[in-house]
Design an enzyme around this catalytic site. Structure first.
Site, PDB file in Angstrom:
ATOM      1  N   HIS A  61      28.416  34.164  39.177  1.00 20.46           N
ATOM      2  CA  HIS A  61      29.368  34.948  39.968  1.00 20.46           C
ATOM      3  C   HIS A  61      28.806  35.375  41.313  1.00 20.46           C
ATOM      4  O   HIS A  61      29.554  35.595  42.261  1.00 20.46           O
ATOM      5  CB  HIS A  61      29.865  36.144  39.154  1.00 20.46           C
ATOM      6  CG  HIS A  61      30.787  35.717  38.055  1.00 20.46           C
ATOM      7  ND1 HIS A  61      30.410  35.692  36.742  1.00 20.46           N
ATOM      8  CD2 HIS A  61      32.035  35.220  38.101  1.00 20.46           C
ATOM      9  CE1 HIS A  61      31.410  35.226  36.020  1.00 20.46           C
ATOM     10  NE2 HIS A  61      32.408  34.934  36.813  1.00 20.46           N
ATOM     11  N   CYS A  77      40.559  25.831  39.047  1.00 21.59           N
ATOM     12  CA  CYS A  77      40.148  26.865  40.005  1.00 21.59           C
ATOM     13  C   CYS A  77      38.669  27.218  39.882  1.00 21.59           C
ATOM     14  O   CYS A  77      38.198  28.154  40.502  1.00 21.59           O
ATOM     15  CB  CYS A  77      41.011  28.112  39.865  1.00 21.59           C
ATOM     16  SG  CYS A  77      40.860  28.887  38.257  1.00 21.59           S
TER      17      CYS A  77
HETATM   18  C1  PEP Z   1      35.709  29.853  35.930  1.00 20.33           C
HETATM   19  O1  PEP Z   1      35.138  30.277  34.935  1.00 20.33           O
HETATM   20  O2  PEP Z   1      35.666  28.645  36.285  1.00 20.33           O
HETATM   21  C2  PEP Z   1      36.467  30.774  36.790  1.00 20.33           C
HETATM   22  C3  PEP Z   1      37.201  30.325  37.779  1.00 20.33           C
HETATM   23  O3  PEP Z   1      36.326  32.116  36.535  1.00 20.33           O
HETATM   24  P1  PEP Z   1      35.028  32.966  36.996  1.00 20.33           P
HETATM   25  O4  PEP Z   1      34.173  32.075  37.854  1.00 20.33           O
HETATM   26  O5  PEP Z   1      35.511  34.146  37.716  1.00 20.33           O
HETATM   27  O6  PEP Z   1      34.390  33.292  35.683  1.00 20.33           O
HETATM   28 MG    MG Z   2      35.584  32.289  34.285  1.00 22.40          MG
END
Ligand code: PEP
Ligand code: MG
Length: 591
Positions: A209, A527
């Protein structure tokens, strides 16, 4: 005898490599992020607690040793010169974490002096540093350095004893390169891109993240550059190449020239890409792909507007809850969502409800935790699992989204779905909140906003045909889907080669999710960070994806990649990738 410069004081060029996180080249002096964890109030302990407090110290020492050993292992991949600079220092630190005078002294201060480990460690380090400085002899510089090393190792232990939520970058000068051991996502959220020419950390993975945040900020960044912290001093000149994943300290005139040339070439490329803003993202045989933006922080909005995105495919609402002591209430949330919806001027905004847990710490929610500490937070209560345990949080967020829907189209997205019953429970709450607002005549969206789910656990991907009956759209989160399928943390260092969204196992899950979604006639998007990689765009299109959401800056490059291929070619790539044995073979296909 070979003379070695003390680490951090060498003027020789040193090179480090790490994960390339966000493109661009930054040149500037190093700014070392200060650790807030060093603030603690001196505390006395009861004699009965001394064994437990000693155990706490030993645990922090063990963690510190593990960190340094990990760092030492990573140094092997550095150029020889960088290794020679840093290895002796790591050895000195490890020695101090063995049966050293420093630790013996700290333990005695706990068991005999009844001091808390934080005070014991820092007081002992200060006393020893003072004693070293008081020694007489000619090597004054050496003594200063050794005293600082003692204090530094004590600070590391202290950081592992006390973990404060976030740090401040308030005292940084504009144009500097932020260098830190690691940054939590909440730290990254505090970075103002106009202040930093680049960001470098020694720890951190490509799709964690923190990486996601830094990409959103658009600052050239390299994560997981082992050894850089030990070699850099505040003020050292550095080059950060966020595209090549390289960091150069004390660059030679030649390296500086080369970096400046790359910088100029990049500006030319960006100008060429800007011309793509208004053209559609379509293949050579006119298949339209919908490119949307991910939004991590509100100040990305102007950049998203310029990127040519058709709406927001993923708004990570965590930023609203981070770095604050109290929770935002319904009115405050409504205002934030409404501002974003208005800025998107009729394009849809997909708001993902709070995905809190795992590596996303939310201080204001500390009173809401599940109870016992989780030994494996990524596999515990996270995302929708936590929201269903605390429906008050979920209800507030839903109500705010419904109200913001009066300003333009909104969609609601559920994170970390793994079970059908979670969708059913979420819909019940959704209906209840909608009815309540209606009863009160609250101004809100005219019709019910669509609610969809993230497909980011293998369970969700495998159950997609069932889940499709309870979701109005799917968004594939390749970051978590990869982590949970391969049992490999998304923040793992590069060298481990364990975390890789191009593994055919992941591609199969993406493909099957698409098949299930299309059979149920619901839209399916991607995404996760994979969607922002131009080389992967033809593959994702070939796997059946017609909607991709990514950080705004990636849109022009992905669009360029799509406009260069035909659907037939994309399908050929996808078929070969699905049949491939591993990620390396897939990469060869993409090359
Ligand atoms: C993912 O897990 O690919 C996602 C888009 O959510 P995050 O990166 O916020 O966990
Ligand atoms: Mg995620």
């Amino acid at each position: 005898m070979k003379l070695i410069d003390p680490p951090g004081t060498s003027k020789r060029e040193l090179r480090f490599s790490g994960h390339p996180i966000s493109p661009g080249i930054g040149i500037g002096p190093v700014y070392e992020a200060t650790e807030p964890a060093l603030q603690f109030s001196p505390r006395k302990i009861a004699a009965a607690d001394s064994a437990a407090e000693l155990a706490r110290l030993e645990e922090a020492v063990a963690t510190s040793r593990r960190q340094l050993q990990k760092l030492k292992a990573k140094l092997a991949s550095l150029p020889e010169q960088s290794q020679t600079e840093i290895s002796p220092l790591i050895d000195a630190y490890l020695h101090m974490l063995g049966n050293s005078r420093l630790l013996r002294g700290a333990r005695a201060r706990i068991s005999d002096g009844l001091k808390a480990p934080e005070s014991a460690m820092m007081e002992e380090a200060d006393a020893q540093a003072e004693a070293i400085l008081a020694l007489t002899g000619s090597d004054h510089e050496g003594r200063v350095r050794r005293a600082e090393e003692v204090r530094e190792i004590a600070r590391r232990v202290l950081r592992n004893l006390t973990r404060l939520p976030f740090r401040s970058f308030a005292d940084s000068a504009p144009g500097t390169i932020l260098v830190a051991e690691f940054l939590r996502p909440a730290d990254a959220a505090l970075i103002r891109p106009e202040k930093f020419a680049g960001v470098v950390t020694a720890e951190g993975g490509a799709d964690g993240h923190t990486a996601v945040m830094l990409r959103a900020l658009g600052v050239p960044a390299v994560l997981g550059a082992a050894g850089v912290l030990e070699a850099a001093q505040p003020g050292t000149l550095a080059i950060v190449d966020g595209e090549a994943g390289e960091v150069i300290l004390n660059p030679s005139g030649r390296s500086l020239e080369a970096a400046k040339e790359r910088l100029a070439a990049r500006s030319r490329t960006l100008r060429a890409l800007a011309r793509l803003q208004r053209v559609p993202a379509e293949t050579t045989d006119h298949v339209l792909i919908d490119l949307q933006a991910n939004l991590e922080l509100p100040f990305e909005l102007p950049m998203i507007a310029e990127s040519g995105a058709h709406g927001i495919g993923l708004m990570r609402s965590e930023f609203i809850f981070m770095n604050r002591e109290t929770l935002p209430d319904e009115d405050a949330q409504t205002e934030i969502y409404r501002d974003i919806v208005e800025a998107m001027d009729g394009d849809p905004v997909t708001i993902r409800v709070l995905d809190w847990g795992s590596d996303k710490e939310v201080e204001a929610l500390s009173g809401y935790t599940a109870g016992a500490a989780e030994s494996n937070p990524a596999l515990g209560l996270r995302g929708i699992r936590l929201l269903l345990r605390h429906p008050d949080l979920f209800e507030t967020q839903l109500a705010a989204i419904f109200r913001a829907g009066a300003a333009g189209p909104v969609k609601i997205m559920l994170p970390m779905v793994g079970f059908l019953r979670e969708c059913e429970a979420a819909w019940e709450i959704y209906e209840r909140v909608w009815r309540r607002l209606k009863r009160r005549n609250v101004r809100m969206a005219e019709s019910k906003p669509p609610m969809g789910i993230m497909i980011e656990t293998p369970a969700a991907a495998l159950a997609a045909s069932h889940l499709a009956k309870h979701a109005e759209f799917f968004a594939i989160g390749t970051n978590d889907l990869t982590m949970y399928t391969l049992a490999a943390d998304r923040s793992l260092p590069m060298g481990t080669k364990l975390y890789d969204p191009l593994e055919p196992t992941i591609l199969r899950l993406i493909y099957e999710t698409g098949v299930a979604g299309h059979a149920a006639k619901i839209p399916v998007s991607v995404c996760g960070e994979l969607a922002s990689r131009p080389e992967a765009a033809p593959l994702l299109v070939g796997l059946g994806m017609r909607q991709l959401s990514m950080h705004g800056a990636a849109i022009p490059r992905v669009k360029r990649a799509i406009r260069a291929v035909s659907l037939r070619h994309c399908r050929e790539i996808a078929a070969a990738a699905l049949a491939a044995v591993d990620a390396d073979s897939v990469r060869l296909l993409l090359d």
